[in-house]
Design a protein around this motif. Structure first.
Motif, PDB file in Angstrom:
ATOM      1  N   ASP A 103       0.844  -1.214  -0.075  1.00 40.66           N
ATOM      2  CA  ASP A 103      -0.073   0.107   0.022  1.00 40.66           C
ATOM      3  C   ASP A 103       0.977   1.191   0.167  1.00 40.66           C
ATOM      4  OD1 ASP A 103      -2.249  -1.654  -0.120  1.00 40.66           O
ATOM      5  OD2 ASP A 103      -2.747  -1.140   2.072  1.00 40.66           O
ATOM      6  N   ASP A 104       1.883   1.043   0.554  1.00 42.94           N
ATOM      7  CA  ASP A 104       2.747   2.494   0.871  1.00 42.94           C
ATOM      8  C   ASP A 104       3.577   2.756  -0.402  1.00 42.94           C
ATOM      9  OD1 ASP A 104       2.427   2.677   3.340  1.00 42.94           O
ATOM     10  OD2 ASP A 104       4.234   1.818   4.236  1.00 42.94           O
ATOM     11  N   GLU A 105       3.781   1.791  -1.528  1.00 42.25           N
ATOM     12  CA  GLU A 105       4.461   1.858  -2.819  1.00 42.25           C
ATOM     13  C   GLU A 105       3.317   2.386  -3.423  1.00 42.25           C
ATOM     14  OE1 GLU A 105       7.885  -1.549  -3.131  1.00 42.25           O
ATOM     15  OE2 GLU A 105       5.750  -2.048  -3.281  1.00 42.25           O
ATOM     16  N   ILE A 106       2.135   1.777  -3.613  1.00 42.46           N
ATOM     17  CA  ILE A 106       1.066   2.504  -4.360  1.00 42.46           C
ATOM     18  C   ILE A 106       0.632   4.054  -4.101  1.00 42.46           C
ATOM     19  CG2 ILE A 106      -1.276   2.220  -4.953  1.00 42.46           C
ATOM     20  CD1 ILE A 106      -1.017  -0.908  -4.426  1.00 42.46           C
ATOM     21  N   ARG A 107       0.671   4.141  -2.665  1.00 45.65           N
ATOM     22  CA  ARG A 107       0.482   5.471  -2.315  1.00 45.65           C
ATOM     23  C   ARG A 107       1.560   6.357  -2.900  1.00 45.65           C
ATOM     24  NH1 ARG A 107      -1.878   8.232   1.918  1.00 45.65           N
ATOM     25  NH2 ARG A 107      -2.645   6.388   3.102  1.00 45.65           N
ATOM     26  N   ALA A 108       2.723   6.016  -2.855  1.00 47.67           N
ATOM     27  CA  ALA A 108       3.878   6.606  -3.152  1.00 47.67           C
ATOM     28  C   ALA A 108       3.855   7.284  -4.648  1.00 47.67           C
ATOM     29  CB  ALA A 108       5.282   5.988  -2.927  1.00 47.67           C
ATOM     30  N   VAL A 109       3.245   6.276  -5.548  1.00 50.74           N
ATOM     31  CA  VAL A 109       3.020   6.597  -6.835  1.00 50.74           C
ATOM     32  C   VAL A 109       1.932   7.629  -7.326  1.00 50.74           C
ATOM     33  CG1 VAL A 109       2.204   5.663  -9.031  1.00 50.74           C
ATOM     34  CG2 VAL A 109       3.859   4.197  -7.707  1.00 50.74           C
ATOM     35  N   PHE A 110       0.922   7.404  -6.204  1.00 53.56           N
ATOM     36  CA  PHE A 110      -0.095   8.647  -6.422  1.00 53.56           C
ATOM     37  C   PHE A 110       0.169   9.856  -5.975  1.00 53.56           C
ATOM     38  CE2 PHE A 110      -3.308   4.959  -5.572  1.00 53.56           C
ATOM     39  CZ  PHE A 110      -3.326   4.678  -6.820  1.00 53.56           C
ATOM     40  N   GLU A 111       1.199  10.083  -5.016  1.00 51.45           N
ATOM     41  CA  GLU A 111       1.625  10.938  -4.399  1.00 51.45           C
ATOM     42  C   GLU A 111       2.517  11.738  -5.560  1.00 51.45           C
ATOM     43  OE1 GLU A 111       3.136   9.925  -0.797  1.00 51.45           O
ATOM     44  OE2 GLU A 111       1.390  10.261   0.385  1.00 51.45           O
ATOM     45  N   LYS A 112       3.103  11.085  -6.267  1.00 47.97           N
ATOM     46  CA  LYS A 112       4.254  11.648  -7.140  1.00 47.97           C
ATOM     47  C   LYS A 112       3.683  12.261  -8.464  1.00 47.97           C
ATOM     48  CE  LYS A 112       8.208  10.634  -8.346  1.00 47.97           C
ATOM     49  NZ  LYS A 112       9.355  10.505  -8.921  1.00 47.97           N
ATOM     50  N   ASP A 113       2.129  12.116  -8.731  1.00 45.47           N
ATOM     51  CA  ASP A 113       1.451  12.677  -9.729  1.00 45.47           C
ATOM     52  C   ASP A 113      -0.020  12.703  -9.025  1.00 45.47           C
ATOM     53  OD1 ASP A 113       0.920  13.545 -12.073  1.00 45.47           O
ATOM     54  OD2 ASP A 113       0.241  11.590 -13.109  1.00 45.47           O
ATOM     55  N   GLU A 114      -0.016  13.676  -8.051  1.00 46.16           N
ATOM     56  CA  GLU A 114      -1.314  13.712  -7.233  1.00 46.16           C
ATOM     57  C   GLU A 114      -2.412  14.177  -7.958  1.00 46.16           C
ATOM     58  OE1 GLU A 114      -2.723  15.702  -2.896  1.00 46.16           O
ATOM     59  OE2 GLU A 114      -0.543  15.774  -3.838  1.00 46.16           O
ATOM     60  N   LEU A 115      -2.274  15.132  -8.921  1.00 51.64           N
ATOM     61  CA  LEU A 115      -3.299  15.933  -9.615  1.00 51.64           C
ATOM     62  C   LEU A 115      -3.765  15.242 -10.824  1.00 51.64           C
ATOM     63  CD1 LEU A 115      -2.079  19.485  -9.308  1.00 51.64           C
ATOM     64  CD2 LEU A 115      -3.486  18.350  -7.714  1.00 51.64           C
ATOM     65  N   SER A 116      -3.235  14.177 -11.054  1.00 49.62           N
ATOM     66  CA  SER A 116      -3.851  13.440 -12.205  1.00 49.62           C
ATOM     67  C   SER A 116      -4.808  12.446 -11.725  1.00 49.62           C
ATOM     68  CB  SER A 116      -2.867  12.438 -13.193  1.00 49.62           C
ATOM     69  OG  SER A 116      -2.668  11.091 -12.579  1.00 49.62           O
ATOM     70  N   GLY A 117      -5.885  11.715 -12.419  1.00 53.45           N
ATOM     71  CA  GLY A 117      -6.897  10.890 -11.835  1.00 53.45           C
ATOM     72  C   GLY A 117      -7.624  10.262 -12.862  1.00 53.45           C
ATOM     73  N   GLY A 118      -7.543  10.672 -14.039  1.00 51.68           N
ATOM     74  CA  GLY A 118      -8.176  10.029 -15.059  1.00 51.68           C
ATOM     75  C   GLY A 118      -9.691   9.796 -14.915  1.00 51.68           C
ATOM     76  N   GLY A 119     -10.479  10.809 -14.554  1.00 54.13           N
ATOM     77  CA  GLY A 119     -11.750  10.829 -14.129  1.00 54.13           C
ATOM     78  C   GLY A 119     -12.120  10.181 -12.715  1.00 54.13           C
ATOM     79  N   PHE A 120     -11.120  10.070 -11.882  1.00 53.97           N
ATOM     80  CA  PHE A 120     -11.118   9.478 -10.650  1.00 53.97           C
ATOM     81  C   PHE A 120     -10.548  10.279  -9.533  1.00 53.97           C
ATOM     82  CE2 PHE A 120     -10.355   5.427  -7.816  1.00 53.97           C
ATOM     83  CZ  PHE A 120     -11.752   5.200  -7.724  1.00 53.97           C
ATOM     84  N   HIS A 121     -11.652  11.386  -9.276  1.00 54.86           N
ATOM     85  CA  HIS A 121     -10.965  12.473  -8.532  1.00 54.86           C
ATOM     86  C   HIS A 121     -11.292  12.521  -6.851  1.00 54.86           C
ATOM     87  CE1 HIS A 121      -9.862  16.794  -8.431  1.00 54.86           C
ATOM     88  NE2 HIS A 121     -10.983  17.116  -7.796  1.00 54.86           N
ATOM     89  N   LEU A 122     -10.398  12.193  -6.307  1.00 49.71           N
ATOM     90  CA  LEU A 122     -10.742  11.706  -4.911  1.00 49.71           C
ATOM     91  C   LEU A 122      -9.369  11.756  -4.224  1.00 49.71           C
ATOM     92  CD1 LEU A 122     -11.208   7.794  -4.352  1.00 49.71           C
ATOM     93  CD2 LEU A 122     -10.694   8.805  -6.353  1.00 49.71           C
ATOM     94  N   PRO A 123      -9.516  11.844  -2.690  1.00 46.83           N
ATOM     95  CA  PRO A 123      -8.415  11.905  -1.894  1.00 46.83           C
ATOM     96  C   PRO A 123      -7.571  10.668  -1.918  1.00 46.83           C
ATOM     97  CG  PRO A 123     -10.123  12.770  -0.665  1.00 46.83           C
ATOM     98  CD  PRO A 123     -10.631  12.193  -2.001  1.00 46.83           C
ATOM     99  N   ILE A 124      -6.233  10.763  -2.122  1.00 43.90           N
ATOM    100  CA  ILE A 124      -5.303   9.400  -2.152  1.00 43.90           C
ATOM    101  C   ILE A 124      -5.662   8.588  -1.044  1.00 43.90           C
ATOM    102  CG2 ILE A 124      -3.037   8.599  -1.728  1.00 43.90           C
ATOM    103  CD1 ILE A 124      -1.993  11.203  -3.177  1.00 43.90           C
ATOM    104  N   ASP A 125      -6.101   9.044   0.416  1.00 41.35           N
ATOM    105  CA  ASP A 125      -6.683   8.166   1.314  1.00 41.35           C
ATOM    106  C   ASP A 125      -7.568   7.233   0.995  1.00 41.35           C
ATOM    107  OD1 ASP A 125      -4.342   9.166   3.000  1.00 41.35           O
ATOM    108  OD2 ASP A 125      -5.646  10.587   4.037  1.00 41.35           O
ATOM    109  N   LEU A 126      -8.439   7.762   0.017  1.00 45.15           N
ATOM    110  CA  LEU A 126      -9.662   7.106  -0.110  1.00 45.15           C
ATOM    111  C   LEU A 126      -9.442   6.091  -1.308  1.00 45.15           C
ATOM    112  CD1 LEU A 126     -12.663   9.594  -0.409  1.00 45.15           C
ATOM    113  CD2 LEU A 126     -12.209   7.923   1.053  1.00 45.15           C
ATOM    114  N   LYS A 127      -8.298   6.258  -2.063  1.00 37.83           N
ATOM    115  CA  LYS A 127      -7.965   5.393  -3.076  1.00 37.83           C
ATOM    116  C   LYS A 127      -7.189   3.973  -2.391  1.00 37.83           C
ATOM    117  CE  LYS A 127      -6.742   8.831  -6.546  1.00 37.83           C
ATOM    118  NZ  LYS A 127      -5.631   9.766  -7.217  1.00 37.83           N
ATOM    119  N   ILE A 128      -6.357   4.495  -1.197  1.00 39.54           N
ATOM    120  CA  ILE A 128      -5.865   3.336  -0.563  1.00 39.54           C
ATOM    121  C   ILE A 128      -6.766   2.510   0.411  1.00 39.54           C
ATOM    122  CG2 ILE A 128      -4.057   2.827   1.213  1.00 39.54           C
ATOM    123  CD1 ILE A 128      -2.757   3.880  -1.167  1.00 39.54           C
ATOM    124  N   VAL A 129      -7.980   3.187   0.501  1.00 41.73           N
ATOM    125  CA  VAL A 129      -9.072   2.315   1.389  1.00 41.73           C
ATOM    126  C   VAL A 129      -9.567   1.361   0.241  1.00 41.73           C
ATOM    127  CG1 VAL A 129     -11.412   2.515   2.325  1.00 41.73           C
ATOM    128  CG2 VAL A 129      -9.504   4.075   3.307  1.00 41.73           C
TER     129      VAL A 129
END
Length: 425
Positions: A213-239
């Protein structure tokens, strides 16, 4: 998913637009076929781009073709989707005599694209971003053609990433928003999050399981503002990642256990602690493009998704620990009503309708019982159909919509009964 920048280099100002014709081309004959000049498909594709595609894009662009084959394939892919939308149904070109010529051409360029991609990989081509883009184009093509092998191409993306260095390669990228990071996030978003939610627990794209989960979070954080139609906090993506992992484990190792109950309880606790109000202050979108309540919408949708997909006994134990002792159907109906109410407030107001696609799907699966069930089904149906009719929306929306319609008419109620086969999202 599809980007016109994938195989094109765009610049301004625009070249003069070619005139389009609304008439159908004449039926192909041997004489006409022999008279076609070299690069005829490319010339037709250019005309189509300037007269059909470019008006749908933000701004105007001229083209410098880097590789004609992928560009032509992109154009054919768009034409197939447009033909489906014009008829209000998903076309199966393999079974439509009127489209036999288009289907033949589509297949020929699909095969050529796959051959070029395989050769690129075998030759050790250093441009990893191009390989990933070309692989994702295959995913889009499979969805457009209503093919069942799109998961295979997603898995191929993960295999290639692992071959060239995996997530550690992405995390070594020296700057944010690089093409490689953006593609890595796109693969995670589409495969490990969205598409896995609408696929059976035993038929998942499993490439992301090798990452923490930490590695996946790190990828999200490197490109935080992209989302491809999936606009939500990173914490929710990890959940959502955690719900998917738990859902798969529960299906693989059925039976009650204290450990599983604890995992489900922790998931709902973590979901409730996510800050959905102050996360998007660096929002890159123009005002009104996505909802300012997007985080809250997804928080509601993810809770409802977890309730429907995780083992019910474990979910009930978690909810009862929060002093909610109402019957299951009553709790589900209340959560659905809450989500629908927020969607009805937000969907008509946002410009980027795709940002609410997944919450609409969740609400649709939950709309199976209660006094307002038919009303909620109608809202979800009309909203997804409107989203699909947008010129740049892919056919995954109508594939999901057809699954929902069949599910509603069947009298079934469970998530796995709706998505009994892998469905792109």
């Amino acid at each position: 998913m599809q980007s016109w920048k994938t195989h094109l280099q765009l610049s301004s100002p625009v070249a003069p637009a070619l005139q389009s014709s609304s008439e159908s081309p004449p039926a192909s004959t041997a004489l006409v076929h022999e008279a076609e000049p070299p690069q005829w498909d490319l010339a037709q594709s250019l005309r189509y781009f300037y007269t059909v595609v470019q008006p749908e894009l933000l701004g105007r662009h001229s083209l410098r073709i880097v590789n004609p084959a992928p560009f032509i394939f992109n154009i054919l892919d768009h034409a197939v989707k447009t033909a489906s939308k014009a008829r209000g149904r998903l076309l199966n070109l393999r079974e439509e005599p009127a489209f036999s010529g288009m289907w033949k051409n589509y297949l020929s360029y699909l095969v050529l694209h796959m051959q070029n991609l395989n050769k690129t990989i075998q030759d050790g081509y250093p441009n990893k971003t191009k390989v990933l883009r070309d692989t994702l184009l295959l995913v889009a093509a499979d969805i457009t053609a209503n093919s069942s092998i799109w998961q295979t191409h997603f898995s191929g993306s993960f295999a290639y990433l692992e071959h060239v260095g995996g997530v550690k390669l992405i995390l070594r990228e020296p700057y944010e928003c690089s093409p490689l990071v953006s593609l890595m996030e796109l693969i995670y978003l589409r495969a490990s999050l969205l598409c896995n939610t609408t696929s059976p627990a035993r038929k998942q794209v499993s490439g992301f399981y090798r990452y923490t989960d930490d590695e996946i979070r790190a990828v999200f954080e490197k490109d935080e503002l992209s989302g491809g139609g999936f606009h939500l906090p990173i914490d929710l993506k990890i959940v959502l990642v955690q719900i998917t992992r738990c859902r798969v484990d529960a299906a693989t190792y059925p039976g009650q256990s204290t450990a599983l109950e604890s995992r489900v309880r922790d998931i709902f606790k973590q979901l409730d602690t996510v800050d959905v109000d102050n996360w998007n202050k660096r929002d890159k979108y123009p005002s009104g493009y996505v909802s300012h309540e997007s985080g809250f919408v997804f928080q509601l949708a993810i809770r409802l998704f977890g309730m429907m997909t995780l083992p019910r006994w474990a979910v009930m134990a978690a909810l009862q620990q929060d002093s909610d002792t109402r019957p299951w159907n009553e709790q589900l109906a209340i959560r659905r009503q809450e989500l629908i109410k927020v969607l009805q407030r937000n969907f008509p107001a946002v410009k980027f309708l795709a940002s609410l696609k997944w919450p609409l799907i969740v609400a649709g699966v939950a709309a199976t019982a209660g006094d307002a069930a038919v009303e909620h089904q109608t809202f979800v149906d009309q909203s997804l159909y409107k989203l699909w009719q947008h010129p740049l929306t892919n056919n995954d929306v109508v594939i999901i919509l057809e699954k929902l319609r069949s599910f509603w008419s069947s009298g079934k109620t469970e998530w796995e009964e709706c998505f009994d086969e892998p469905s792109p999202c």
